[in-house]
Design a protein around this motif. Structure first.
Motif, PDB file in Angstrom:
ATOM      1  N   ILE A 182      25.934  48.749  40.186  1.00  0.00           N
ATOM      2  CA  ILE A 182      26.331  48.419  41.566  1.00  0.00           C
ATOM      3  C   ILE A 182      27.484  47.424  41.565  1.00  0.00           C
ATOM      4  CG2 ILE A 182      25.580  47.251  43.672  1.00  0.00           C
ATOM      5  CD1 ILE A 182      22.803  48.456  43.199  1.00  0.00           C
ATOM      6  N   ALA A 183      27.370  46.393  40.737  1.00  0.00           N
ATOM      7  CA  ALA A 183      28.432  45.391  40.666  1.00  0.00           C
ATOM      8  C   ALA A 183      29.744  46.018  40.217  1.00  0.00           C
ATOM      9  CB  ALA A 183      28.027  44.265  39.718  1.00  0.00           C
ATOM     10  N   LEU A 184      29.682  46.888  39.211  1.00  0.00           N
ATOM     11  CA  LEU A 184      30.894  47.559  38.727  1.00  0.00           C
ATOM     12  C   LEU A 184      31.505  48.424  39.820  1.00  0.00           C
ATOM     13  CD1 LEU A 184      32.805  48.304  36.399  1.00  0.00           C
ATOM     14  CD2 LEU A 184      31.194  50.105  35.761  1.00  0.00           C
ATOM     15  N   THR A 185      30.667  49.118  40.574  1.00  0.00           N
ATOM     16  CA  THR A 185      31.150  49.976  41.663  1.00  0.00           C
ATOM     17  C   THR A 185      31.853  49.153  42.735  1.00  0.00           C
ATOM     18  OG1 THR A 185      29.334  51.533  41.275  1.00  0.00           O
ATOM     19  CG2 THR A 185      30.460  51.668  43.404  1.00  0.00           C
ATOM     20  N   VAL A 186      31.279  48.004  43.076  1.00  0.00           N
ATOM     21  CA  VAL A 186      31.892  47.128  44.082  1.00  0.00           C
ATOM     22  C   VAL A 186      33.261  46.653  43.606  1.00  0.00           C
ATOM     23  CG1 VAL A 186      31.714  44.901  45.249  1.00  0.00           C
ATOM     24  CG2 VAL A 186      29.704  46.400  45.087  1.00  0.00           C
ATOM     25  N   VAL A 187      33.354  46.275  42.341  1.00  0.00           N
ATOM     26  CA  VAL A 187      34.621  45.765  41.806  1.00  0.00           C
ATOM     27  C   VAL A 187      35.692  46.853  41.775  1.00  0.00           C
ATOM     28  CG1 VAL A 187      35.743  44.822  39.735  1.00  0.00           C
ATOM     29  CG2 VAL A 187      33.520  43.936  40.466  1.00  0.00           C
ATOM     30  N   LEU A 188      35.295  48.104  41.535  1.00  0.00           N
ATOM     31  CA  LEU A 188      36.266  49.176  41.359  1.00  0.00           C
ATOM     32  C   LEU A 188      36.637  49.919  42.633  1.00  0.00           C
ATOM     33  CD1 LEU A 188      35.034  50.787  38.003  1.00  0.00           C
ATOM     34  CD2 LEU A 188      36.895  49.148  38.357  1.00  0.00           C
ATOM     35  N   THR A 189      35.914  49.679  43.718  1.00  0.00           N
ATOM     36  CA  THR A 189      36.206  50.390  44.968  1.00  0.00           C
ATOM     37  C   THR A 189      36.855  49.447  45.975  1.00  0.00           C
ATOM     38  OG1 THR A 189      33.907  50.012  45.629  1.00  0.00           O
ATOM     39  CG2 THR A 189      34.433  52.138  44.695  1.00  0.00           C
ATOM     40  N   ARG A 190      37.735  50.001  46.787  1.00  0.00           N
ATOM     41  CA  ARG A 190      38.642  49.174  47.584  1.00  0.00           C
ATOM     42  C   ARG A 190      37.948  48.318  48.633  1.00  0.00           C
ATOM     43  NH1 ARG A 190      44.141  51.308  50.657  1.00  0.00           N
ATOM     44  NH2 ARG A 190      44.798  49.266  51.440  1.00  0.00           N
ATOM     45  N   THR A 191      37.227  48.933  49.572  1.00  0.00           N
ATOM     46  CA  THR A 191      36.652  48.162  50.678  1.00  0.00           C
ATOM     47  C   THR A 191      35.538  47.219  50.227  1.00  0.00           C
ATOM     48  OG1 THR A 191      37.233  49.895  52.264  1.00  0.00           O
ATOM     49  CG2 THR A 191      35.547  48.310  52.932  1.00  0.00           C
ATOM     50  N   PRO A 192      34.574  47.686  49.411  1.00  0.00           N
ATOM     51  CA  PRO A 192      33.557  46.741  48.933  1.00  0.00           C
ATOM     52  C   PRO A 192      34.162  45.564  48.169  1.00  0.00           C
ATOM     53  CG  PRO A 192      32.830  48.976  48.576  1.00  0.00           C
ATOM     54  CD  PRO A 192      34.262  49.059  49.006  1.00  0.00           C
ATOM     55  N   TRP A 193      35.196  45.829  47.362  1.00  0.00           N
ATOM     56  CA  TRP A 193      35.848  44.742  46.639  1.00  0.00           C
ATOM     57  C   TRP A 193      36.524  43.782  47.609  1.00  0.00           C
ATOM     58  CZ3 TRP A 193      36.124  41.742  42.709  1.00  0.00           C
ATOM     59  CH2 TRP A 193      37.280  41.027  42.401  1.00  0.00           C
ATOM     60  N   ARG A 194      37.113  44.309  48.646  1.00  0.00           N
ATOM     61  CA  ARG A 194      37.774  43.444  49.645  1.00  0.00           C
ATOM     62  C   ARG A 194      36.786  42.460  50.257  1.00  0.00           C
ATOM     63  NH1 ARG A 194      39.332  40.520  52.756  1.00  0.00           N
ATOM     64  NH2 ARG A 194      41.074  40.556  54.217  1.00  0.00           N
ATOM     65  N   VAL A 195      35.547  42.898  50.461  1.00  0.00           N
ATOM     66  CA  VAL A 195      34.509  42.010  51.007  1.00  0.00           C
ATOM     67  C   VAL A 195      33.952  41.100  49.918  1.00  0.00           C
ATOM     68  CG1 VAL A 195      32.262  41.920  52.125  1.00  0.00           C
ATOM     69  CG2 VAL A 195      33.921  43.677  52.799  1.00  0.00           C
ATOM     70  N   GLY A 196      33.590  41.706  48.790  1.00  0.00           N
ATOM     71  CA  GLY A 196      32.967  40.936  47.723  1.00  0.00           C
ATOM     72  C   GLY A 196      33.887  39.917  47.092  1.00  0.00           C
ATOM     73  N   ARG A 197      35.198  40.137  47.191  1.00  0.00           N
ATOM     74  CA  ARG A 197      36.145  39.219  46.565  1.00  0.00           C
ATOM     75  C   ARG A 197      36.052  37.809  47.143  1.00  0.00           C
ATOM     76  NH1 ARG A 197      41.008  37.112  45.355  1.00  0.00           N
ATOM     77  NH2 ARG A 197      42.157  37.964  43.583  1.00  0.00           N
ATOM     78  N   ASN A 198      35.490  37.679  48.334  1.00  0.00           N
ATOM     79  CA  ASN A 198      35.309  36.339  48.895  1.00  0.00           C
ATOM     80  C   ASN A 198      34.461  35.472  47.976  1.00  0.00           C
ATOM     81  OD1 ASN A 198      36.454  36.121  51.838  1.00  0.00           O
ATOM     82  ND2 ASN A 198      35.554  38.157  51.720  1.00  0.00           N
ATOM     83  N   ALA A 199      33.446  36.080  47.344  1.00  0.00           N
ATOM     84  CA  ALA A 199      32.597  35.326  46.417  1.00  0.00           C
ATOM     85  C   ALA A 199      33.397  34.881  45.198  1.00  0.00           C
ATOM     86  CB  ALA A 199      31.408  36.169  45.989  1.00  0.00           C
ATOM     87  N   ILE A 200      34.305  35.727  44.729  1.00  0.00           N
ATOM     88  CA  ILE A 200      35.151  35.360  43.594  1.00  0.00           C
ATOM     89  C   ILE A 200      36.079  34.209  43.980  1.00  0.00           C
ATOM     90  CG2 ILE A 200      36.915  36.182  41.997  1.00  0.00           C
ATOM     91  CD1 ILE A 200      34.185  37.390  41.489  1.00  0.00           C
ATOM     92  N   THR A 201      36.609  34.259  45.212  1.00  0.00           N
ATOM     93  CA  THR A 201      37.485  33.182  45.680  1.00  0.00           C
ATOM     94  C   THR A 201      36.729  31.866  45.775  1.00  0.00           C
ATOM     95  OG1 THR A 201      38.824  34.767  46.935  1.00  0.00           O
ATOM     96  CG2 THR A 201      39.016  32.442  47.543  1.00  0.00           C
ATOM     97  N   ILE A 202      35.501  31.912  46.263  1.00  0.00           N
ATOM     98  CA  ILE A 202      34.686  30.697  46.334  1.00  0.00           C
ATOM     99  C   ILE A 202      34.518  30.102  44.937  1.00  0.00           C
ATOM    100  CG2 ILE A 202      32.348  29.827  46.766  1.00  0.00           C
ATOM    101  CD1 ILE A 202      32.210  31.794  49.133  1.00  0.00           C
ATOM    102  N   ALA A 203      34.188  30.953  43.958  1.00  0.00           N
ATOM    103  CA  ALA A 203      34.019  30.467  42.588  1.00  0.00           C
ATOM    104  C   ALA A 203      35.344  29.957  42.022  1.00  0.00           C
ATOM    105  CB  ALA A 203      33.465  31.585  41.709  1.00  0.00           C
ATOM    106  N   HIS A 204      36.438  30.657  42.323  1.00  0.00           N
ATOM    107  CA  HIS A 204      37.773  30.259  41.846  1.00  0.00           C
ATOM    108  C   HIS A 204      38.136  28.861  42.351  1.00  0.00           C
ATOM    109  CE1 HIS A 204      42.127  31.320  40.883  1.00  0.00           C
ATOM    110  NE2 HIS A 204      42.260  30.244  41.663  1.00  0.00           N
ATOM    111  N   GLU A 205      38.033  28.667  43.654  1.00  0.00           N
ATOM    112  CA  GLU A 205      38.398  27.372  44.220  1.00  0.00           C
ATOM    113  C   GLU A 205      37.393  26.287  43.808  1.00  0.00           C
ATOM    114  OE1 GLU A 205      41.265  27.043  45.424  1.00  0.00           O
ATOM    115  OE2 GLU A 205      41.659  29.208  45.530  1.00  0.00           O
TER     116      GLU A 205
END
Length: 258
Positions: A43-66
């Motif tokens: 599921i995690a891999l699918t979210v990372v590789l697909t456009r819209t789910p990644w667009r939403v999930g990327r917020n979590a990556i940004t939180i971790a980044h900052e």
């Protein structure tokens, strides 16, 4: 005697409640079934590789980044001034201090490495079945970041994320907690790699002249492409190690497959 006895009973009840809370947070949860580890990874891999789910999930990556920038700044003695998170999944962390030197290098370096390294720490906790502890640590870190956020979207994003993680840790049954925790850790491990590719793509198109890699190049006098390579290689290595921590106990037979 009645009052004293009542106070004693009340104190014992409080101690018992504290003990139960301690066991709930720091105790080990049951082994999750191997299919859960596999499915959450897919599921995690699918979210990372697909456009819209990644667009939403990327917020979590940004939180971790900052959050990585912020923690590195504090640890190196810089003065953290604030964090901003934006709806386009970009972010900004401001700190005051010397514009050069090891502290600045460490602070700039931490952003792209933070999601993967946080995922690795999470994989280590999951390897010991400390699922609830992992979720509570996540809540604590999110609340600590919330104090330093300086824009409304960032407050809403962090508050909602912290509320979701706490709700799962407090109200959800063990199997739901396990699924949530494994999915989150897989997502950080896998999702930490993709932004490095996006970074280089944007740099190549001239759309990110002040990226972390370019700032590191200015501070260290080493090529920005070298720092992009460092981000990518470290995150790929962490992904392999983290995946081994998550799946290893089942693959080497120390936990039953069925």
């Amino acid at each position: 005697m009645g009052a004293v006895g009542g106070a004693r009973v009340g104190s014992l009840a409080v101690i018992s409640s504290i003990g139960e809370l301690w066991d709930k947070v720091f105790g080990a949860q049951p082994d999750p079934p191997p299919w859960l580890v596999l499915v959450t990874g897919v599921i995690a891999l699918t979210v990372v590789l697909t456009r819209t789910p990644w667009r939403v999930g990327r917020n979590a990556i940004t939180i971790a980044h900052e959050g990585g920038h912020a923690l590195a700044a504090v640890l190196t003695g810089r003065r953290l001034q604030g964090i901003r998170l934006h709806s386009d999944t970009s972010g900004l962390t401001l700190s005051a201090g010397r514009p050069t030197g090891p502290g600045m290098v460490f602070t700039l370096l931490a952003g792209y490495l933070a999601p993967s390294l946080i995922g690795l720490a999470g994989a280590w906790l999951l390897g010991g079945n400390r699922i609830t502890l992992l979720l509570w640590i996540a809540v604590a870190l999110l609340v600590a970041m919330l104090v330093m956020v300086r824009n409304a979207y960032g407050m809403i994003s962090l508050g909602a994320t912290a509320g979701l993680v706490f709700s799962v840790s407090w109200f959800a049954p063990p199997e739901v907690q396990a699924a949530f925790a494994y999915a989150g850790v897989w997502f950080l491990l896998i999702g930490g790699v993709r932004p490095v590719g996006e970074l280089q793509s944007m740099r190549r198109g001239g759309r990110m002249p002040q990226s972390d890699a370019d700032q590191l190049a200015w501070v260290t006098h080493l090529p920005a492409l070298l720092w992009v390579a460092v981000f990518g290689l470290v995150n790929l290595f962490v992904l392999v190690v983290g995946a081994g921590l998550l799946a290893g106990p089942f693959l080497n037979g120390s936990r039953p497959i069925f």
